[in-house]
Design a protein around this motif. Structure first.
Motif, PDB file in Angstrom:
ATOM      1  N   UNK A  11      25.648  17.749  31.940  1.00 28.59           N
ATOM      2  CA  UNK A  11      25.237  16.380  31.616  1.00 28.59           C
ATOM      3  C   UNK A  11      26.273  15.770  30.678  1.00 28.59           C
ATOM      4  N   UNK A  12      26.418  14.460  30.740  1.00 31.56           N
ATOM      5  CA  UNK A  12      27.310  13.748  29.818  1.00 31.56           C
ATOM      6  C   UNK A  12      26.588  12.535  29.260  1.00 31.56           C
ATOM      7  N   UNK A  13      26.862  12.252  28.005  1.00 32.82           N
ATOM      8  CA  UNK A  13      26.369  11.048  27.358  1.00 32.82           C
ATOM      9  C   UNK A  13      27.601  10.278  26.920  1.00 32.82           C
ATOM     10  N   UNK A  14      27.670   9.003  27.293  1.00 32.41           N
ATOM     11  CA  UNK A  14      28.845   8.217  26.916  1.00 32.41           C
ATOM     12  C   UNK A  14      28.418   6.865  26.374  1.00 32.41           C
ATOM     13  N   UNK A  15      28.972   6.519  25.229  1.00 34.69           N
ATOM     14  CA  UNK A  15      28.794   5.202  24.631  1.00 34.69           C
ATOM     15  C   UNK A  15      30.181   4.684  24.291  1.00 34.69           C
ATOM     16  N   UNK A  17      33.849   4.486  24.035  1.00 29.74           N
ATOM     17  CA  UNK A  17      34.932   5.473  24.167  1.00 29.74           C
ATOM     18  C   UNK A  17      34.522   6.875  23.747  1.00 29.74           C
ATOM     19  N   UNK A  18      33.290   7.047  23.292  1.00 32.16           N
ATOM     20  CA  UNK A  18      32.840   8.345  22.789  1.00 32.16           C
ATOM     21  C   UNK A  18      31.967   9.033  23.833  1.00 32.16           C
ATOM     22  N   UNK A  19      32.277  10.317  24.085  1.00 27.29           N
ATOM     23  CA  UNK A  19      31.573  11.059  25.130  1.00 27.29           C
ATOM     24  C   UNK A  19      31.142  12.425  24.614  1.00 27.29           C
ATOM     25  N   UNK A  20      29.893  12.789  24.895  1.00 29.84           N
ATOM     26  CA  UNK A  20      29.395  14.132  24.619  1.00 29.84           C
ATOM     27  C   UNK A  20      29.192  14.822  25.962  1.00 29.84           C
ATOM     28  N   UNK A  36      30.457  19.345  23.509  1.00 30.88           N
ATOM     29  CA  UNK A  36      31.765  18.925  23.020  1.00 30.88           C
ATOM     30  C   UNK A  36      31.763  17.405  22.940  1.00 30.88           C
ATOM     31  N   UNK A  37      32.285  16.881  21.848  1.00 29.37           N
ATOM     32  CA  UNK A  37      32.337  15.433  21.649  1.00 29.37           C
ATOM     33  C   UNK A  37      33.808  15.028  21.631  1.00 29.37           C
ATOM     34  N   UNK A  38      34.147  14.020  22.422  1.00 26.49           N
ATOM     35  CA  UNK A  38      35.526  13.546  22.501  1.00 26.49           C
ATOM     36  C   UNK A  38      35.571  12.027  22.479  1.00 26.49           C
ATOM     37  N   UNK A  39      36.745  11.533  22.141  1.00 27.27           N
ATOM     38  CA  UNK A  39      37.036  10.101  22.208  1.00 27.27           C
ATOM     39  C   UNK A  39      38.059   9.926  23.317  1.00 27.27           C
ATOM     40  N   UNK A  40      37.755   9.071  24.286  1.00 27.55           N
ATOM     41  CA  UNK A  40      38.712   8.855  25.370  1.00 27.55           C
ATOM     42  C   UNK A  40      39.548   7.616  25.065  1.00 27.55           C
ATOM     43  N   UNK A  61      29.602   8.508  17.496  1.00 29.28           N
ATOM     44  CA  UNK A  61      29.561   9.979  17.511  1.00 29.28           C
ATOM     45  C   UNK A  61      28.144  10.440  17.171  1.00 29.28           C
ATOM     46  N   UNK A  62      27.556   9.843  16.141  1.00 27.59           N
ATOM     47  CA  UNK A  62      26.194  10.205  15.738  1.00 27.59           C
ATOM     48  C   UNK A  62      25.195   9.904  16.857  1.00 27.59           C
ATOM     49  N   UNK A  63      25.358   8.770  17.513  1.00 32.94           N
ATOM     50  CA  UNK A  63      24.422   8.391  18.579  1.00 32.94           C
ATOM     51  C   UNK A  63      24.537   9.303  19.795  1.00 32.94           C
ATOM     52  N   UNK A  64      25.759   9.620  20.234  1.00 35.33           N
ATOM     53  CA  UNK A  64      25.882  10.502  21.408  1.00 35.33           C
ATOM     54  C   UNK A  64      25.403  11.908  21.061  1.00 35.33           C
ATOM     55  N   UNK A  65      25.630  12.352  19.819  1.00 36.66           N
ATOM     56  CA  UNK A  65      25.130  13.670  19.405  1.00 36.66           C
ATOM     57  C   UNK A  65      23.605  13.692  19.434  1.00 36.66           C
ATOM     58  N   UNK A  66      22.985  12.616  18.960  1.00 31.34           N
ATOM     59  CA  UNK A  66      21.525  12.519  18.980  1.00 31.34           C
ATOM     60  C   UNK A  66      20.994  12.515  20.415  1.00 31.34           C
ATOM     61  N   UNK A  67      21.639  11.750  21.292  1.00 32.95           N
ATOM     62  CA  UNK A  67      21.196  11.700  22.683  1.00 32.95           C
ATOM     63  C   UNK A  67      21.415  13.034  23.388  1.00 32.95           C
ATOM     64  N   UNK A  68      22.507  13.721  23.067  1.00 36.91           N
ATOM     65  CA  UNK A  68      22.750  15.051  23.644  1.00 36.91           C
ATOM     66  C   UNK A  68      21.664  16.024  23.179  1.00 36.91           C
ATOM     67  N   UNK A  69      21.331  15.966  21.895  1.00 32.55           N
ATOM     68  CA  UNK A  69      20.268  16.827  21.355  1.00 32.55           C
ATOM     69  C   UNK A  69      18.948  16.557  22.075  1.00 32.55           C
ATOM     70  N   UNK A  70      18.614  15.290  22.265  1.00 33.82           N
ATOM     71  CA  UNK A  70      17.364  14.933  22.954  1.00 33.82           C
ATOM     72  C   UNK A  70      17.354  15.474  24.380  1.00 33.82           C
TER      73      UNK A  70
END
Length: 81
Positions: A11-15, A17-20, A36-40, A61-70
């Motif tokens: 699964x990927x979460x992207x907001x 340029x930031x992607x988890x 893994x969290x990256x900036x494209x 970064x905080x938002x994609x991490x939260x969505x990945x956790x969920x």
């Protein structure tokens, strides 16, 4: 020489340029997930990624991490873990 099949995240979460990317690993104790969290960014015509984040990237970064956790928590709940 045979090439290895490309391993893709489950699964990927992207907001912006930031992607988890969420990776699934089977262990003796069941399924575990890593993130893994990256900036494209684009360098000329080529897309690249970085694990370095600027000040303005950090809220995303905080938002994609939260969505990945969920998402991971949902998978564990659905599988009965």
């Amino acid at each position: 020489m045979a090439s290895k099949p490309k391993v893709r995240p489950v699964h990927e979460v992207r907001l912006g340029r930031i992607k988890a990317a969420i990776w699934e690993n089977e262990t003796q104790n069941g399924t575990r997930h890593n993130v893994t969290v990256t900036r494209i960014y684009k360098d000329g015509e080529q897309w690249k990624d970085s694990t370095s984040f600027g000040r303005d990237d950090l809220p995303l970064v905080a938002k994609v991490a939260d969505q990945a956790h969920s998402w991971i928590f949902e998978q564990a709940t659905n599988s009965g873990e």
